[in-house]
Write a protein that holds these residues in place. Structure first.
Motif, PDB file in Angstrom:
ATOM      1  N   ALA A  42     -13.362  20.931  21.790  1.00 63.43           N
ATOM      2  CA  ALA A  42     -12.841  19.602  21.571  1.00 63.43           C
ATOM      3  C   ALA A  42     -12.901  19.349  19.949  1.00 63.43           C
ATOM      4  O   ALA A  42     -11.823  18.902  19.360  1.00 63.43           O
ATOM      5  CB  ALA A  42     -13.840  18.419  21.995  1.00 63.43           C
ATOM      6  N   LEU A  43     -13.850  19.937  19.197  1.00 66.82           N
ATOM      7  CA  LEU A  43     -13.897  19.785  17.629  1.00 66.82           C
ATOM      8  C   LEU A  43     -12.746  20.399  17.167  1.00 66.82           C
ATOM      9  O   LEU A  43     -12.013  19.971  16.417  1.00 66.82           O
ATOM     10  CB  LEU A  43     -15.253  20.093  17.020  1.00 66.82           C
ATOM     11  N   PHE A  44     -12.380  21.506  17.810  1.00 69.18           N
ATOM     12  CA  PHE A  44     -11.456  22.654  17.280  1.00 69.18           C
ATOM     13  C   PHE A  44      -9.877  22.007  17.365  1.00 69.18           C
ATOM     14  O   PHE A  44      -9.119  22.234  16.741  1.00 69.18           O
ATOM     15  CB  PHE A  44     -11.732  23.935  18.010  1.00 69.18           C
ATOM     16  N   HIS A  45      -9.879  21.184  18.511  1.00 68.90           N
ATOM     17  CA  HIS A  45      -8.535  20.867  18.851  1.00 68.90           C
ATOM     18  C   HIS A  45      -7.998  19.465  18.311  1.00 68.90           C
ATOM     19  O   HIS A  45      -6.869  19.205  18.195  1.00 68.90           O
ATOM     20  CB  HIS A  45      -8.504  20.962  20.471  1.00 68.90           C
ATOM     21  N   GLN A  46      -9.282  18.690  18.285  1.00 67.48           N
ATOM     22  CA  GLN A  46      -8.934  17.370  17.737  1.00 67.48           C
ATOM     23  C   GLN A  46      -8.368  17.034  16.295  1.00 67.48           C
ATOM     24  O   GLN A  46      -8.905  17.809  15.385  1.00 67.48           O
ATOM     25  CB  GLN A  46      -9.908  16.414  18.019  1.00 67.48           C
TER      26      GLN A  46
END
Length: 431
Positions: A42-46
């Motif tokens: 999630a951190l990588f994509h947001q």
């Protein structure tokens, strides 16, 4: 479990080939690790936002200076970044490292006094972005031994809208494309002596020695295009700091220089990437599987693999490495992997040289990139722009740019027949 591994190829490979081929976790990870993996995903994509924010506390801290809003914006679908925008040449998925000649106190490259270590084109409101890197290409036609011609493109870098003054002629500049991010946990699990033994045994390739921020000492470099980071945690924390402007305990200072008062005034006072979120990002990078190989029974692939060895490609693109202990995936401890890379620096010749030293890496030195997953570049919406600056539009172009230690292999590639080149490319397409 054994049947699953047999049907899936190597136990670290992901057999499902679709748009998420670079994004799936290793099979068999326990639920505790997968929770961190999913948080890291999630951190990588947001897209990160400017802090403070009461609504999105997990992803605040953007800037004050940055390149892109998210990791995935450059590492497209966890693969490589695209070449610059063909309409205006703006390098959106690349970074430009820059600084004066010389080394810092730890042996690394010096930071530019006005721009820091990297050009950040974007700024928070009230903070001028540093400028735009513009890449154009000159076409160069080259002829192979059988008469076939190939057009290569050589990048030319210029700058627009520099907000903190011109760059002097002596500034060392390096244009670097975003590399794929899968399989990195496996490369981190290769013991140092496994890497060093190959360097000594083959008589070519050498390690980079870089500064380990957490340990406070010099260590073997293995990540980054010039092997300028010792481990994944530091690689990730450095990317957050330099690319998105997110501080962490490893890089607590904002990416502002003394020449950027608006940046310093806008910088947050707290650590923005908490220890827990950095560890989650680390779990995501460590847990990503490698796409499974394909078409290994094809006779053309088998012939191409033999040619790969015969013309000398395997001297640097090392097929097999042995893992040490793998704490997050203990069933892989001691296993063989096939990255087709050696984690060592090689002199790639003047044609691929940038202008910048990076610890013990000179301008002509680049780390051998792993080739696993190469055949899927360009599929499922992923870019297929190769080499450190994305200049090569095909694997053939990438091979023909090889110089220095790899010049003989490139020369022998030129001397192959069209059918043989097709077999070699079929092998590379199977990776």
């Amino acid at each position: 479990m054994a049947l699953l591994f047999l049907s899936a190829g190597a136990p670290y490979e992901n057999p499902k080939l679709d748009g998420d081929a670079f994004s799936r976790p290793l099979a068999g990870l326990d639920e505790g690790f997968l929770r961190g993996f999913r948080q890291g995903s999630a951190l990588f994509h947001q897209a990160w936002v400017i802090g403070p924010s009461q609504d999105q506390t997990e992803i605040t801290g953007l800037g004050p200076l940055y390149n892109r809003l998210s990791c995935i914006a450059c590492h497209v679908k966890n693969g490589r970044g695209p070449a610059p925008d063909p309409e205006n040449g703006i390098a959106r998925a690349m970074v430009v490292r820059l600084g004066p000649p010389g080394r810092d106190a730890h042996g690394g490259p010096l930071r530019h006094p006005a721009y820091g270590g990297q050009l950040n084109p974007e700024g928070n409101p009230g903070v001028p972005g540093e400028g735009r890197a513009i890449v154009t290409f000159d076409e160069i036609e080259t002829r192979l031994s059988d008469g076939e011609t190939v057009s290569l493109r050589r990048p030319r870098l210029s700058f627009r809208d520099l907000a903190y003054g011109p760059l002097d002629d002596n500034v060392r500049i390096s244009l670097r494309n975003a590399p794929p991010v899968f399989g990195l946990g496996l490369l981190e699990a290769v013991p140092d002596d496994e890497i060093m033994r190959h360097a000594v045994g083959q008589g070519r390739g050498r390690p980079n020695h870089v500064y380990d921020m957490a340990a406070g000492r010099i260590a073997l470099g293995r990540f980054g295009l010039k092997a300028n980071q010792p481990d994944l945690r530091q690689q990730i924390a450095n990317a957050f700091a330099e690319d998105i402007g997110i501080s962490s305990y490893l890089f607590p200072e904002p990416n502002c220089t003394a020449a950027q008062p608006e940046c310093r005034a806008a910088a947050g006072q707290e650590i923005e990437l908490t220890y827990t979120r950095l560890e989650a990002s680390l779990a995501y990078m460590r847990g990503l599987a490698v796409p499974a190989r394909r078409n290994q029974d094809d006779p053309r692939v088998a012939k191409g693999e033999a040619l790969f060895r015969e013309i000398g490609c395997s001297a640097c693109h090392r097929e097999t490495m042995k893992l040490g202990p793998v704490g997050f995936a203990p069933w892989l401890s001691g296993a063989e992997i096939h990255p087709y890379g050696d984690l060592l620096l090689h002199d790639m010749g003047e044609g691929l040289a940038d202008g910048r030293e990076d610890f013990e890496a000179g301008p002509r030195d680049w780390r051998t990139p792993p080739l696993w997953g190469l055949g899927l570049a360009g599929r499922f919406g992923t870019p297929a722009d190769f080499l450190h600056d994305g200049r090569a539009r095909t694997v053939t172009e990438a091979i023909l740019w090889h110089g220095g230690e790899a010049e003989d292999a490139a020369r022998r590639f030129r001397g192959l027949t069209r059918a043989e080149r097709g077999e070699l490319l079929a092998f590379l397409g199977s990776l």
